[in-house]
Scaffold this active site. Sequence first.
Site, PDB file in Angstrom:
ATOM      1  N   GLU A  47       0.843  -1.199   0.000  1.00  0.00           N
ATOM      2  CA  GLU A  47       0.000   0.000   0.000  1.00  0.00           C
ATOM      3  C   GLU A  47       0.877   1.246   0.000  1.00  0.00           C
ATOM      4  O   GLU A  47       1.576   1.522   0.970  1.00  0.00           O
ATOM      5  CB  GLU A  47      -0.914   0.013   1.244  1.00  0.00           C
ATOM      6  CG  GLU A  47      -1.711   1.313   1.354  1.00  0.00           C
ATOM      7  CD  GLU A  47      -2.429   1.469   2.703  1.00  0.00           C
ATOM      8  OE1 GLU A  47      -2.668   0.456   3.396  1.00  0.00           O
ATOM      9  OE2 GLU A  47      -2.740   2.620   3.054  1.00  0.00           O
ATOM     10  N   ARG A  51       0.405  10.379   0.222  1.00  0.00           N
ATOM     11  CA  ARG A  51       0.681  11.461   1.174  1.00  0.00           C
ATOM     12  C   ARG A  51       1.936  12.231   0.840  1.00  0.00           C
ATOM     13  O   ARG A  51       2.331  13.111   1.587  1.00  0.00           O
ATOM     14  CB  ARG A  51       0.873  10.885   2.581  1.00  0.00           C
ATOM     15  CG  ARG A  51      -0.357  10.280   3.153  1.00  0.00           C
ATOM     16  CD  ARG A  51      -0.092   9.804   4.563  1.00  0.00           C
ATOM     17  NE  ARG A  51      -0.954   8.689   4.826  1.00  0.00           N
ATOM     18  CZ  ARG A  51      -0.828   7.881   5.864  1.00  0.00           C
ATOM     19  NH1 ARG A  51       0.135   8.082   6.736  1.00  0.00           N
ATOM     20  NH2 ARG A  51      -1.666   6.884   6.038  1.00  0.00           N
ATOM     21  N   LYS A 134     -11.142  -2.444   6.373  1.00  0.00           N
ATOM     22  CA  LYS A 134      -9.951  -2.095   7.167  1.00  0.00           C
ATOM     23  C   LYS A 134     -10.455  -1.573   8.515  1.00  0.00           C
ATOM     24  O   LYS A 134     -11.307  -0.674   8.549  1.00  0.00           O
ATOM     25  CB  LYS A 134      -9.176  -1.006   6.419  1.00  0.00           C
ATOM     26  CG  LYS A 134      -8.153  -0.241   7.242  1.00  0.00           C
ATOM     27  CD  LYS A 134      -7.395   0.740   6.349  1.00  0.00           C
ATOM     28  CE  LYS A 134      -6.674   1.788   7.176  1.00  0.00           C
ATOM     29  NZ  LYS A 134      -5.816   2.662   6.361  1.00  0.00           N
TER      30      LYS A 134
END
Length: 212
Positions: A47, A51, A134
């Site tokens: 993943e 950001r 999640k």
Amino acid sequence: MTPADQSRQALEICRRAAVVPVLVIEDLAHARPLAEALVAGGLPALEVTLRTPVALDAIRIMAEVEGGIVGAGTLLTPADVAAARAAGARFGVSPGASDRLLDACEAEGLPLLPGAATATEVMALLERGYTMQKFFPAETSGGAPAVKALGGPLPQVTFCPTGGIGLGNAATYLGLANVVCVGGSWVAPKAMMEAGDWAGITRLAQEAAALR
Ligand code: 3PG
């Protein structure tokens, strides 16, 4: 793609290894060796969080690494979904869920691992067809006991708990019937990436992969 199909695909990806590394890539030069190091250590699903300015380019590069399945994390908006898809992300991860984000993933056909932390949030996603979710932020939302408790009334939902998980507590989560894998950044420490210690990162990945 229906949410149920997407969720099945997300489940398949999560089943590949005990840990999904959560990656914050600051230097594009790290993308390829980092992906190679993690895949070599037995962690194929990666993943890359959106950001940092280089995140999308990092996904493009990592998507070419053999044996890897690269996804985009920190998806917040439909624009993020489109950009992640265009960069070659094969799945998405979000800290929570909004209708706009879910609509975009369904329209783009991007399997999503959507975040939820309460029974109400889990139910809302389940109602829409998302059976793989999640659990975030895991440690501050009650940790493994909370995930276990959600499994009482909601056994049809499985989770990838993420947030505050490391080698010391991952096994507790992985021992639960409703946990498929955990997410965590501990397998790719910033200092090791900056030092180019790819062999060290492969060792961390091996240790994490052996948790299951
Ligand atoms: C994140 O969004 O940064 C993930 O939850 C990773 O959390 P961690 O750094 O506690 O593993």
